[in-house]
Design a protein around this motif. Structure first.
Motif, PDB file in Angstrom:
ATOM      1  N   ALA A   1     163.814  47.892  96.215  1.00  0.00           N
ATOM      2  CA  ALA A   1     162.758  48.414  95.341  1.00  0.00           C
ATOM      3  C   ALA A   1     161.579  48.935  96.158  1.00  0.00           C
ATOM      4  CB  ALA A   1     162.298  47.328  94.369  1.00  0.00           C
ATOM      5  N   LEU A   2     161.188  48.207  97.205  1.00  0.00           N
ATOM      6  CA  LEU A   2     160.073  48.662  98.037  1.00  0.00           C
ATOM      7  C   LEU A   2     160.442  49.925  98.809  1.00  0.00           C
ATOM      8  CD1 LEU A   2     158.713  45.258  99.375  1.00  0.00           C
ATOM      9  CD2 LEU A   2     157.769  46.672  97.536  1.00  0.00           C
ATOM     10  N   HIS A   3     161.680  50.024  99.225  1.00  0.00           N
ATOM     11  CA  HIS A   3     162.182  51.255  99.849  1.00  0.00           C
ATOM     12  C   HIS A   3     162.012  52.434  98.885  1.00  0.00           C
ATOM     13  CE1 HIS A   3     165.724  53.995 100.290  1.00  0.00           C
ATOM     14  NE2 HIS A   3     166.041  53.554  99.095  1.00  0.00           N
ATOM     15  N   PHE A   4     162.337  52.237  97.618  1.00  0.00           N
ATOM     16  CA  PHE A   4     162.208  53.279  96.603  1.00  0.00           C
ATOM     17  C   PHE A   4     160.737  53.611  96.359  1.00  0.00           C
ATOM     18  CE2 PHE A   4     163.057  54.457  91.921  1.00  0.00           C
ATOM     19  CZ  PHE A   4     163.461  55.742  92.249  1.00  0.00           C
ATOM     20  N   LEU A   5     159.908  52.582  96.324  1.00  0.00           N
ATOM     21  CA  LEU A   5     158.471  52.784  96.114  1.00  0.00           C
ATOM     22  C   LEU A   5     157.876  53.649  97.222  1.00  0.00           C
ATOM     23  CD1 LEU A   5     155.879  51.936  94.487  1.00  0.00           C
ATOM     24  CD2 LEU A   5     155.653  50.072  96.136  1.00  0.00           C
ATOM     25  N   LEU A   6     158.161  53.306  98.473  1.00  0.00           N
ATOM     26  CA  LEU A   6     157.579  54.062  99.584  1.00  0.00           C
ATOM     27  C   LEU A   6     158.176  55.460  99.688  1.00  0.00           C
ATOM     28  CD1 LEU A   6     157.069  51.396 102.385  1.00  0.00           C
ATOM     29  CD2 LEU A   6     155.562  52.072 100.503  1.00  0.00           C
ATOM     30  N   GLY A   7     159.418  55.626  99.264  1.00  0.00           N
ATOM     31  CA  GLY A   7     159.984  56.972  99.201  1.00  0.00           C
ATOM     32  C   GLY A   7     159.224  57.856  98.234  1.00  0.00           C
TER      33      GLY A   7
END
Length: 283
Positions: free
Chosen positions: A28-34
């Motif tokens: 989820a954090l990977h998606f957020l920063l993307g």
């Protein structure tokens, strides 16, 4: 108009800390920063989802990377193969993300990892603010006019992050490696139930419905996500593609242009690109 940027950055899924059981928070954090990086006008748009199968040859190697904190990539080789300069990677615990940068132009440079606190009562605004500051300290400042757009209120709990990350893993696996029949929507519905006011949950649900060619439901989810994050470039792409395959040329052109406006790109050229995509799909 300034020349288009050429450098790209991929945010890899963040591992769950090796001392903890798998949790979807890292994804989820990977998606957020993307969704933050896409607003960076100094970088060319690049999403991890576009390259999953090129980076991980099969489903098992991808899931092993997501779920095993000891799993690594040879970033020198992968960067050369994918022709992508910058890579963000790291591990996350219950409270923090240990974030690292690999720059293919300086493969031997040492970039000390940064420990970013995840949680608080500010809808992950502080987390993203620290990320933006970290980027600037490493020579990649997010233009000032884009910073506020990157700080929408992402109203999501720990359980919501876990649910969004698990749904994202399902989406990547289905999109990259295929599946039998339609995409199972249960993980995406769980994410919506856990985080109904989350841009990420609504955006991801929109893409799940889009994959199943339910363009009306996809539009509804994308529009909900954009009511939370008006600068959601990925959701705008979804709206554009719904216009293309839903046979609404003006919708395709409008959202292609709207995305370009948010990303500080040529709006008229983007509208024309949307029109061309529509005509190609609807000869």
């Amino acid at each position: 108009m300034a020349s288009a940027p050429k450098d790209q950055c991929i945010v890899l899924p963040f591992h769950t800390d090796r001392h903890q059981p798998f949790n979807g928070t890292g994804l989820a954090l990977h998606f957020l920063l993307g969704n933050v990086l896409v607003l960076h006008t100094g970088l060319k748009e690049m999403w991890f989802g576009w390259r999953v199968k090129k980076i991980f040859a099969d489903r098992q190697s991808f899931q092993d990377y997501c779920r095993d904190a000891a799993s690594t990539l040879d970033l020198t080789a992968v960067s050369r193969e994918q022709k992508v300069r910058l890579w963000l990677y790291g591990n996350c615990s219950d409270q923090t993300l240990m974030l690292s940068l690999y720059d293919a132009r300086m493969p031997d440079a040492v970039h000390p990892p940064e420990n970013l606190a995840i949680y608080g009562d500010d809808h992950l605004i502080g987390f993203r603010t620290r990320f933006v500051e970290w980027l600037a300290a490493r020579g990649f400042p997010l233009p000032e006019e884009q910073v506020q757009a990157a700080l929408w209120p992402e109203k999501i709990s720990r359980d919501g992050l876990d649910a969004v990350g698990r749904a994202l893993e399902v989406f990547y696996v289905y999109s990259a490696y295929g599946g039998q029949g339609p995409l199972d929507g249960s993980a995406f519905k769980k994410a919506i139930a856990a985080a109904p006011e989350s841009f990420m949950a609504q955006d991801l649900y929109g893409w799940a419905r889009y994959r199943n060619r339910d363009y009306q439901a996809a539009r509804g989810a994308f529009l909900t996500s954009l009511s939370i994050n008006p600068a959601g470039a990925g959701a705008m792409s979804g709206m554009m593609w719904c216009g293309v395959y839903g046979k609404d040329r003006e919708e395709a052109m409008f959202w292609s242009g709207r995305k370009a406006d948010v990303l500080r790109q040529d709006v008229q050229a983007a509208r024309e690109a949307g029109r061309q995509r529509y005509l190609k799909a609807n000869p």
